[in-house]
Design a protein around this motif. Structure first.
Motif, PDB file in Angstrom:
ATOM      1  N   TRP A 142       0.818  -1.211   0.000  1.00  0.00           N
ATOM      2  CA  TRP A 142       0.000   0.000   0.000  1.00  0.00           C
ATOM      3  C   TRP A 142       0.855   1.265   0.000  1.00  0.00           C
ATOM      4  O   TRP A 142       0.326   2.354  -0.124  1.00  0.00           O
ATOM      5  N   ARG A 144     -11.993   8.802   5.783  1.00  0.00           N
ATOM      6  CA  ARG A 144     -12.919   8.658   4.650  1.00  0.00           C
ATOM      7  C   ARG A 144     -14.359   8.513   5.153  1.00  0.00           C
ATOM      8  O   ARG A 144     -15.274   9.196   4.691  1.00  0.00           O
ATOM      9  N   ASP A 165      -2.157  10.456  -4.673  1.00  0.00           N
ATOM     10  CA  ASP A 165      -3.274   9.855  -5.405  1.00  0.00           C
ATOM     11  C   ASP A 165      -2.750   8.950  -6.529  1.00  0.00           C
ATOM     12  O   ASP A 165      -1.541   8.755  -6.660  1.00  0.00           O
ATOM     13  N   GLU A 166      -3.658   8.400  -7.319  1.00  0.00           N
ATOM     14  CA  GLU A 166      -3.248   7.454  -8.372  1.00  0.00           C
ATOM     15  C   GLU A 166      -2.315   8.075  -9.398  1.00  0.00           C
ATOM     16  O   GLU A 166      -1.521   7.384 -10.021  1.00  0.00           O
ATOM     17  N   ALA A 222     -10.185   9.106   0.072  1.00  0.00           N
ATOM     18  CA  ALA A 222     -10.570   8.101  -0.921  1.00  0.00           C
ATOM     19  C   ALA A 222      -9.506   8.015  -2.016  1.00  0.00           C
ATOM     20  O   ALA A 222      -9.119   6.919  -2.453  1.00  0.00           O
ATOM     21  N   ALA A 223      -9.008   9.189  -2.440  1.00  0.00           N
ATOM     22  CA  ALA A 223      -7.940   9.217  -3.453  1.00  0.00           C
ATOM     23  C   ALA A 223      -6.673   8.578  -2.900  1.00  0.00           C
ATOM     24  O   ALA A 223      -5.938   7.888  -3.613  1.00  0.00           O
ATOM     25  N   LYS A 235      -6.837   4.791  -2.988  1.00  0.00           N
ATOM     26  CA  LYS A 235      -6.629   4.279  -4.357  1.00  0.00           C
ATOM     27  C   LYS A 235      -5.206   4.493  -4.845  1.00  0.00           C
ATOM     28  O   LYS A 235      -4.754   3.804  -5.749  1.00  0.00           O
ATOM     29  N   GLY A 236      -4.516   5.495  -4.270  1.00  0.00           N
ATOM     30  CA  GLY A 236      -3.160   5.819  -4.701  1.00  0.00           C
ATOM     31  C   GLY A 236      -2.126   5.054  -3.905  1.00  0.00           C
ATOM     32  O   GLY A 236      -2.114   3.817  -3.932  1.00  0.00           O
TER      33      GLY A 236
END
Lengths: 350, 350
Positions: free
Chosen positions: B159, B205, B218-219, B228-229, B232-233
């Motif tokens: 992660w 979140r 982020d991604e 949330a970003a 995902k990132g």
């Protein structure tokens, strides 16, 4: 005595001196032995000084000879101490450095450490009563060259405040780790658990430059950008409370665990002289062949996939700058400032 | 089945439930066994869940029962795995957890770890093939209770980006250490080498709150305050390149060294289910009596002087909040939200 070539091509300034690695080594041995250091100690120290110069870690190159000679002349250092080896158990070898420098103690102890780790998978080298000035990467790399992983740590002098505090307790407390990679330079890191090395604050002071916030507090405990105030106050750890916790671990494992001094006690032992810290060191070696129980090839594959995922996204592994310098130095030799070279030569007696 | 007292005094809101530590333990065992977990596993897990609730580490208290039951019902977890012990050497014991939870493997393995460390001063416990969700402090504290120092680490799922990168490679990779203090709580820390625990980003979140800069990218690899970003990132390590190096060490020592998975490989093994990570764990134990070679009393004195220098300037030792909660909970029991208590009770089958 030494063939020194003043290079005049575009690579060098006129005020540098070019030396081969053997010349660095021979110069180091001569400086140390002519100042009364025993030959075996001088050779062990010359090896790490040459490695430091080779990897362009200038503060661990021939510059260190100035510090060594001052310690030999003024300090409590025993220049001809005989390291005393004792086996504390099948897993632990202890070397009492007898208040000499650490390098010879490491050299004689690490051979036994490696044998023990080969035999039973994990082993520890305890060094007691050593003066310690060198980086830890030459030590963990030497063990990784034998196919073992290695972890090393030492306290220093109490210069660094714990998280939430402003008064010095911890040393700069380096921690170094190496992981062997067949056919490649090992994965190696060696970092101070302080935000920055003490030498870097000293360099800023000499250059008359401010230091960044976050490196230190002054004597009143206030954040400071003044390097002189920082040196009188307290340095800070890296990484906030986590770095502080890690620094405490280094103190405990490389000090009290070994019946040896913390950075606070090493500072007391120094009695205000400002000499190189004197304390213990802990080195652990891990044999992947024993630990992996038949799955060493899987382990190597997973490790290399991780390194690929780091390098593949453009990030760097630690120590890459050193390895690049090493490749250069081994073919072209090293450049040393003419002033430093002259200062070092002036140390030679007799 | 359980005596639940709704307390109405000023200490509690009306929507909390007061439980004794034994009630927490019995509830945990019943939830797990009624969902098909073997009794020995359920008791081992209930012990760490009770310890987490007792120390007010809420994310490691009875809340975890929700996660455990989901894994029992949906995942690859083997609820009745028999830990297989093998002695790799006089210094290393290995427990193959057989794709069960780690706690029972730790309990059976740590007894042998302690015996070995008592005998030869240093020893390692290798746990392979375990699902791992618990904090590491209960483990290092259990070893410190035996008078030994302990160091434990595990990878997790990939992660976290390495320093200089933006794509996930490392896990949150906790590292925990304990040092025994006769007659006192041990010196203990247990921290993620990520800037923050993944659960904290998840909590932000759910609460619709921004996260601070420095926790994640982020991604697209850009710094983000959007939780949330961030999920995902990629999360970031604590302490920049030093924290990143340390995280890599945790991967190597608790993964490839043991012939077991890195966080990248554990993520692959998960196949997108989002279950608890499955990998290895490394626990080291150090016996000060052996290491200090007759100077253990000096070592203890130096260590206590260092703790005094930290506490004496108003800084705190790690884990003090947990210990304060522990003292409270052991006399007064714990408070659990009525909603959580109801959700947990609803898990009981049969």
């Amino acid at each position: 005595m030494y063939i020194v070539s003043k290079i005049a091509d575009e690579e060098c300034n006129v005020d540098t001196v070019s030396l081969s690695l053997d010349e660095v080594y021979q110069l180091s041995v001569r400086v140390l032995t002519s100042n009364g250091m025993a030959d075996d100690h001088a050779r062990a120290i010359a090896r790490v000084i040459t490695a430091g110069q080779r990897d362009e870690c200038h503060s661990h190159g021939i510059y260190r000879l100035l510090v060594c000679v001052r310690s030999l002349r003024d300090g409590k250092l025993v220049g001809d101490a005989k390291p005393q080896i004792s086996e504390l158990s099948p897993a632990i070898v202890r070397v009492d450095a007898g208040f000499g420098y650490s390098q010879l103690a490491f050299e004689v102890g690490s051979k036994i450490l490696v044998e023990k780790a080969r035999k039973i998978g994990i082993a520890a080298l305890v060094i007691n009563n050593c003066f310690h000035f060198s980086a830890l990467w030459p030590e963990v790399e030497a063990i990784a060259e034998q196919g073992l992983a290695a972890l090393a740590m030492t306290p220093s002098h109490s210069w660094v405040a714990p998280a939430g505090g402003t008064k010095p307790v911890f040393g700069t407390n380096p921690i170094a780790f190496a992981w062997p990679r067949p056919g490649k330079f090992p994965f190696v890191f060696d970092f101070a658990t302080s935000a920055i090395a003490r030498g870097d604050i000293e360099l800023h002071r000499r250059a008359g430059k401010d230091i960044p916030l976050g490196w230190a507090v002054d004597e009143a405990g206030q954040p400071t950008t003044n390097p002189a105030a920082a040196l009188k106050g307290a340095m800070l750890t890296f990484g906030g409370h986590k770095g502080s916790a890690l620094s405490a671990m280094v103190e405990l494992l490389a000090g009290p665990l070994l019946g040896d001094l913390t950075s606070l006690e090493s500072q007391k032992f120094d009695e205000g002289v400002g000499a190189t810290p004197c304390h213990g060191e802990l080195v652990l070696a891990f044999n992947p062949e024993t630990f992996a129980a038949g799955k060493q090839a899987d382990g190597e594959r997973f490790a290399e996939a991780m390194f690929d995922a780091i390098v593949g996204q453009g990030a760097r592994l630690p120590s890459q700058r050193r390895f690049e310098a090493r490749v250069r130095s081994e073919t072209k030799g090293v450049q040393v400032s003419a002033q430093l070279y002259s200062d070092v030569q002036a140390l030679i007696r007799g």
